[in-house]
Design a protein around this motif. Structure first.
Motif, PDB file in Angstrom:
ATOM      1  N   ALA A 191       0.817  -1.366  -0.158  1.00 59.61           N
ATOM      2  CA  ALA A 191      -0.092   0.148   0.001  1.00 59.61           C
ATOM      3  C   ALA A 191       0.919   1.153  -0.095  1.00 59.61           C
ATOM      4  O   ALA A 191       0.408   2.434  -0.262  1.00 59.61           O
ATOM      5  CB  ALA A 191      -0.963   0.120   1.180  1.00 59.61           C
ATOM      6  N   LEU A 215      -4.031   2.868  -6.178  1.00 56.78           N
ATOM      7  CA  LEU A 215      -4.819   2.702  -7.540  1.00 56.78           C
ATOM      8  C   LEU A 215      -5.983   3.710  -7.567  1.00 56.78           C
ATOM      9  O   LEU A 215      -6.433   4.341  -6.635  1.00 56.78           O
ATOM     10  CB  LEU A 215      -5.775   1.306  -7.219  1.00 56.78           C
ATOM     11  CG  LEU A 215      -4.859  -0.169  -7.174  1.00 56.78           C
ATOM     12  CD1 LEU A 215      -5.862  -1.234  -6.798  1.00 56.78           C
ATOM     13  CD2 LEU A 215      -4.228  -0.387  -8.611  1.00 56.78           C
ATOM     14  N   LEU A 273      -8.234   9.104   3.569  1.00 55.00           N
ATOM     15  CA  LEU A 273      -8.442   7.896   3.616  1.00 55.00           C
ATOM     16  C   LEU A 273      -6.954   7.176   2.888  1.00 55.00           C
ATOM     17  O   LEU A 273      -6.691   6.043   3.160  1.00 55.00           O
ATOM     18  CB  LEU A 273      -9.609   7.113   2.765  1.00 55.00           C
ATOM     19  CG  LEU A 273     -11.075   7.310   3.595  1.00 55.00           C
ATOM     20  CD1 LEU A 273     -12.085   6.662   2.768  1.00 55.00           C
ATOM     21  CD2 LEU A 273     -10.662   6.534   4.823  1.00 55.00           C
ATOM     22  N   PHE A 287      -4.393   5.820   4.876  1.00 56.14           N
ATOM     23  CA  PHE A 287      -4.689   4.681   5.690  1.00 56.14           C
ATOM     24  C   PHE A 287      -3.449   3.754   6.103  1.00 56.14           C
ATOM     25  O   PHE A 287      -3.245   3.318   7.230  1.00 56.14           O
ATOM     26  CB  PHE A 287      -5.724   3.789   4.874  1.00 56.14           C
ATOM     27  CG  PHE A 287      -6.311   2.673   5.556  1.00 56.14           C
ATOM     28  CD1 PHE A 287      -7.477   2.629   6.317  1.00 56.14           C
ATOM     29  CD2 PHE A 287      -5.358   1.236   5.404  1.00 56.14           C
ATOM     30  CE1 PHE A 287      -7.910   1.633   6.865  1.00 56.14           C
ATOM     31  CE2 PHE A 287      -5.922   0.183   6.187  1.00 56.14           C
ATOM     32  CZ  PHE A 287      -7.067   0.200   6.863  1.00 56.14           C
ATOM     33  N   PRO A 288      -2.678   3.617   5.000  1.00 53.29           N
ATOM     34  CA  PRO A 288      -1.125   2.763   5.536  1.00 53.29           C
ATOM     35  C   PRO A 288      -0.305   3.445   6.425  1.00 53.29           C
ATOM     36  O   PRO A 288       0.367   2.762   7.166  1.00 53.29           O
ATOM     37  CB  PRO A 288      -0.469   2.671   4.111  1.00 53.29           C
ATOM     38  CG  PRO A 288      -1.297   2.874   2.978  1.00 53.29           C
ATOM     39  CD  PRO A 288      -2.370   3.987   3.602  1.00 53.29           C
ATOM     40  N   ARG A 301      -6.607  11.092  -3.828  1.00 53.29           N
ATOM     41  CA  ARG A 301      -6.605  10.220  -2.752  1.00 53.29           C
ATOM     42  C   ARG A 301      -5.373   9.114  -3.038  1.00 53.29           C
ATOM     43  O   ARG A 301      -4.512   8.737  -2.023  1.00 53.29           O
ATOM     44  CB  ARG A 301      -7.879   9.216  -2.812  1.00 53.29           C
ATOM     45  CG  ARG A 301      -8.066   8.139  -1.620  1.00 53.29           C
ATOM     46  CD  ARG A 301      -8.719   7.192  -2.078  1.00 53.29           C
ATOM     47  NE  ARG A 301      -8.389   6.252  -2.982  1.00 53.29           N
ATOM     48  CZ  ARG A 301      -7.353   5.546  -2.907  1.00 53.29           C
ATOM     49  NH1 ARG A 301      -6.890   5.293  -1.585  1.00 53.29           N
ATOM     50  NH2 ARG A 301      -6.688   4.950  -3.906  1.00 53.29           N
ATOM     51  N   GLN A 330      -1.563   8.400  -0.894  1.00 50.57           N
ATOM     52  CA  GLN A 330      -0.896   7.152  -0.323  1.00 50.57           C
ATOM     53  C   GLN A 330       0.587   7.210  -0.806  1.00 50.57           C
ATOM     54  O   GLN A 330       1.280   6.361  -0.105  1.00 50.57           O
ATOM     55  CB  GLN A 330      -1.645   6.232  -1.241  1.00 50.57           C
ATOM     56  CG  GLN A 330      -2.143   5.019  -0.296  1.00 50.57           C
ATOM     57  CD  GLN A 330      -2.913   3.870  -1.115  1.00 50.57           C
ATOM     58  OE1 GLN A 330      -3.816   4.288  -1.819  1.00 50.57           O
ATOM     59  NE2 GLN A 330      -2.473   2.762  -1.549  1.00 50.57           N
ATOM     60  N   LYS A 366     -11.491   2.179  11.639  1.00 53.40           N
ATOM     61  CA  LYS A 366     -10.639   2.912  10.441  1.00 53.40           C
ATOM     62  C   LYS A 366     -11.072   1.582   9.482  1.00 53.40           C
ATOM     63  O   LYS A 366     -10.998   2.051   8.375  1.00 53.40           O
ATOM     64  CB  LYS A 366      -9.291   2.809  11.014  1.00 53.40           C
ATOM     65  CG  LYS A 366      -8.183   2.946   9.848  1.00 53.40           C
ATOM     66  CD  LYS A 366      -6.617   3.043  10.560  1.00 53.40           C
ATOM     67  CE  LYS A 366      -5.746   3.120   9.210  1.00 53.40           C
ATOM     68  NZ  LYS A 366      -4.411   2.902   9.613  1.00 53.40           N
ATOM     69  N   TYR A 402     -10.493  -1.016  -3.238  1.00 48.77           N
ATOM     70  CA  TYR A 402      -9.715   0.064  -2.849  1.00 48.77           C
ATOM     71  C   TYR A 402      -9.087  -0.213  -1.263  1.00 48.77           C
ATOM     72  O   TYR A 402      -7.977   0.196  -1.097  1.00 48.77           O
ATOM     73  CB  TYR A 402     -10.778   1.409  -2.710  1.00 48.77           C
ATOM     74  CG  TYR A 402     -10.825   2.205  -3.707  1.00 48.77           C
ATOM     75  CD1 TYR A 402      -9.431   2.771  -4.338  1.00 48.77           C
ATOM     76  CD2 TYR A 402     -11.799   2.265  -4.818  1.00 48.77           C
ATOM     77  CE1 TYR A 402      -9.590   3.455  -5.548  1.00 48.77           C
ATOM     78  CE2 TYR A 402     -11.962   3.054  -5.704  1.00 48.77           C
ATOM     79  CZ  TYR A 402     -10.861   3.595  -6.274  1.00 48.77           C
ATOM     80  OH  TYR A 402     -10.833   4.489  -7.510  1.00 48.77           O
ATOM     81  N   SER A 432      -6.311  -2.178  -1.630  1.00 46.78           N
ATOM     82  CA  SER A 432      -5.099  -1.448  -2.027  1.00 46.78           C
ATOM     83  C   SER A 432      -4.460  -0.493  -1.178  1.00 46.78           C
ATOM     84  O   SER A 432      -3.339   0.000  -1.238  1.00 46.78           O
ATOM     85  CB  SER A 432      -5.284  -0.826  -3.373  1.00 46.78           C
ATOM     86  OG  SER A 432      -5.796   0.638  -3.188  1.00 46.78           O
ATOM     87  N   MET A 433      -5.267  -0.138   0.001  1.00 44.52           N
ATOM     88  CA  MET A 433      -5.014   0.414   1.010  1.00 44.52           C
ATOM     89  C   MET A 433      -3.939  -0.181   2.158  1.00 44.52           C
ATOM     90  O   MET A 433      -3.866   0.194   3.043  1.00 44.52           O
ATOM     91  CB  MET A 433      -5.936   1.492   1.541  1.00 44.52           C
ATOM     92  CG  MET A 433      -6.292   2.565   0.492  1.00 44.52           C
ATOM     93  SD  MET A 433      -7.444   3.995   1.111  1.00 44.52           S
ATOM     94  CE  MET A 433      -8.744   2.989   1.120  1.00 44.52           C
ATOM     95  N   GLY A 434      -4.225  -1.410   1.952  1.00 42.54           N
ATOM     96  CA  GLY A 434      -3.319  -2.081   2.855  1.00 42.54           C
ATOM     97  C   GLY A 434      -4.267  -3.106   3.849  1.00 42.54           C
ATOM     98  O   GLY A 434      -3.692  -3.402   4.786  1.00 42.54           O
TER      99      GLY A 434
END
Lengths: 327, 350
Positions: A78, A83, A102, A105-106, A154, A158, B227, B238, B241-243
């Motif tokens: 991520a 994507l 968002l 997130f990672p 978004r 990332q 979260k 999605y 893809s954000m882990g």
């Protein structure tokens, strides 16, 4: 090549029942905008899903920064690959800021609270995509073009070296399409990023891509768009009965019998170009010398005039065509 | 650049908490006997009151029922919110997707296996060990139904199809229950039917401890998942893809929802419409999709709705008590219709 971010070796993608694309040895280099170009249903999305690690390859490997994609954990992945998908998912109650955040997130804690660094990255992503002015609006209130820019913001939040976009301009009109491509070009050249875009839009791909991945006959040709045009591979990939590739315009057209009246076109390059475009459509043959008709384009911009056989003068191409059709 | 205003949320929360407290006291005061609010407060604060009968009514009957109402509202709403986000389906909720039906089947199976008390209604009389068993059975029932729905949703990504499948699975469980009813005594059937009406009054004080701790842990667990739930708003591709570990998150969400919905259904019967209506009400009230705000506010709005329904079902001033399930349906269905009409595109109502 040390500056390649992703490569595949002998990759086959598809489903257990059907192989869609096979023997793929592809490269994505830093600082390059690559367009995956292919007809609808040619397997673009399947390849994209495989490269993004959503789907398993049937054979071969995808290597991201030198590591097999299957061995990269989701959290690490991520931070390297983001994507933008075709799913038109719109949580209407989410704000633009909320959606872009968002993308962090990672990087955030279990509660998803944003650190100052996170906020700086979000701010940057909103500014560079020109979405900051509607950061507090809800996603449901945005136009398709604005929504797509927010989805790109978004992905940028990332902070990945590779961004993959699946048909990002499919729902957009021309100005929005051009704006998105322009934005992506800027992003790719100002940073050491690689961007892969799938599209079926030939014109935009030729005009914007540093490199094309051209889907044809269950495999992919890669090269600079101009090379693929000149060696005829682009034409081959999209050949359909009754269609031919117009090499000077860089687009496919319905082939016509070139048997209409011959017309000689004179005048400035731009004026002559578009006059030729109109005459071809109306079934005339633009030629280099002609006894039948001669059209001369004079003036510039909005003051152009069209003179037919040195006798009739017209204000517009439309009027010229009406006259020509009566002769 | 403003970040979504926190001051506004704080005000909204304060308002919701005040309403919950108000309705809580009102619910204690109203019923077949009306007790003045200041007396209710005195009794709650442990001060001496002249009327010992009032004290008994409040502490032994109305307080457990009112606390149950709060737990039911909170648990079903939070469960519904998770279902709607996971399935990306605005019409998802414990009662709609056959989850409560699965829980009922679980309860019925345990009662059958026990042999002695063949009615689900009899669970009210079981001891503390029995309470845990009931919770386990109904949660397992709910979990199994959810797993079936999840497996199907994997293959078919169509909201309407999913709803139909949910209704069908519910029908199958209902059919099994009715076969069992067919071989039961009329009194037992009557008791089962009473159970399906839903009741907040049957939970005894020590069962309340069991129910309360399960609901508390479940809601806390959901909050820890906020979260994850936020990432799922964009869809599973999605989120991945954000882990996000999709498989683990899905199982966790389903597990927590099953326990929440299962425990409530086991003790109070299948209570409908709260789980589907409250998340929508909360979203339109707060105008947000952020689960960190939605989860606590769903707890509050769910409690408000359930307290309100309970007050109505007691028919203040009379000795009549209406089935609470009928009241939630009467209030919940118009809310759902209103949401559909107001939003037009349900898909964008998240």
């Amino acid at each position: 090549m040390s500056d390649r971010i992703l490569y595949t070796s002998n990759l086959s993608v598809g489903y257990s029942t059907r192989t869609v694309l096979s023997s793929l040895n592809l490269n994505l280099g830093k600082g390059q905008l690559t367009c995956l170009l292919g007809a609808n249903g040619s397997g673009k999305s399947t390849l994209i899903r495989t490269l993004a690690g959503i789907q398993k390859p049937l054979q071969g490997i995808v290597s991201l920064k030198g590591t097999n994609l299957r061995e990269v954990g989701p959290k690490v992945l991520a931070k390297q690959l983001s994507l933008v998908l075709t799913d038109r998912i719109a949580p209407g109650n989410l704000t633009v800021y909320g959606l872009v955040s968002l993308g962090r997130f990672p990087y955030t804690t279990w509660m998803g609270s944003l650190s100052d660094e996170d906020k700086d990255v979000i701010q940057w992503a909103l500014e560079i995509t020109n979405t900051i002015q509607f950061a507090n609006r809800h996603i449901g209130e945005l136009s398709d073009g604005e929504k797509q820019k927010v989805m790109i913001a978004r992905a940028l939040a990332q902070e990945t070296d590779l961004i993959i976009l699946d048909e990002p301009t499919a729902h957009l009109d021309s100005p929005n399409r051009i704006e998105i491509f322009h934005l992506l070009q800027e992003l790719v050249s100002s940073n050491n990023r690689a961007i892969l875009i799938s599209t079926h839009d030939i014109d935009t791909a030729i005009a914007n891509a540093d490199k094309l991945w051209l889907v044809a006959n269950n495999t992919i040709h890669q090269g600079a768009p101009e090379d693929l045009v000149l060696d005829g591979r682009l034409e081959k990939a999209f050949t359909k009965e009754g269609l031919s590739f117009n090499y000077s315009f860089g687009r496919f057209e319905k082939s016509r019998e070139m048997s209409g009246p011959k017309v000689l076109i004179k005048g400035d390059a731009l004026g002559a170009h578009w006059t030729e475009n109109a005459l071809r459509r109306a079934g005339f043959q633009p030629v280099l010398n002609s006894q039948e008709f001669t059209v001369e384009v004079t003036g510039t911009d909005s003051n152009r005039k069209w003179i037919l056989n040195a006798q009739h003068q017209f204000e517009t191409i439309e009027e010229l065509l009406i006259k020509l059709n009566t002769l | 650049m403003k970040i979504p205003s926190t001051a506004l949320s704080v005000r909204a929360f304060a308002l919701l908490i005040l309403i919950v407290l108000g309705l809580f006291l009102l619910n204690l005061g109203l019923g077949s006997v009306t007790i003045p609010i200041d007396e209710v407060a005195k009794i709650l604060l442990g001060k001496d009151v002249e009327n010992v009968a009032w004290q008994n009514i409040i502490l032994k009957i109305r307080l457990p029922r009112t606390v149950t109402a709060v737990l039911v509202g909170a648990a079903l709403s939070v469960g519904g919110l998770q279902m709607q986000t996971l399935f990306r389906n605005p019409l998802a909720g414990p009662s709609v997707l056959g989850i409560t039906a699965g829980a009922s089947l679980g309860v019925a199976t345990i009662m059958l296996a026990a042999g002695s008390a063949t009615t689900a209604f009899a669970i009210r009389s079981v001891g503390i060990g029995g309470s845990w068993l009931i919770v386990l059975a109904s949660s397992v029932g709910a979990f199994l139904v959810l797993l079936i729905i999840l497996a199907i949703s994997y293959r078919i990504r169509d909201n309407v199809v999913m709803l139909i499948v949910g209704i069908m699975v519910a029908n199958i469980t209902i059919a099994i229950v009715s076969i069992w009813q067919y071989f039961s005594d009329p009194e037992q059937i009557q008791e089962y039917i009473l159970w399906t009406f839903g009741s907040l009054g049957g939970v005894t004080n020590y069962q309340l401890g069991v129910l309360g701790s399960i609901v508390g842990v479940g809601i806390l667990a959901t909050f820890f998942l906020s979260k994850t739930l936020n990432a799922l708003l964009l869809g599973e591709d999605y989120a991945q893809s954000m882990g996000l570990n999709i498989r683990r998150s899905r199982i966790l969400i389903i597990f927590v929802t099953s326990v929440l919905a299962g425990a409530i259904t086991g003790f109070c019967g299948p209570i409908g419409f709260v789980g589907i209506a409250v998340p929508h009400l909360t979203r339109s009230f707060l105008n947000t999709s952020d689960h960190r705000l939605l989860i606590p506010s769903c707890v509050l709005v769910g409690a408000i709705l359930m307290l309100f329904c309970d007050i109505i079902s007691q028919v203040p001033g009379s000795t009549t008590v209406l089935p609470v399930n009928a009241i939630t349906a009467m209030i919940g269905s118009p809310i759902v219709i209103w949401i559909i009409v107001k939003r037009r595109h349900l898909k964008s109502s998240f």
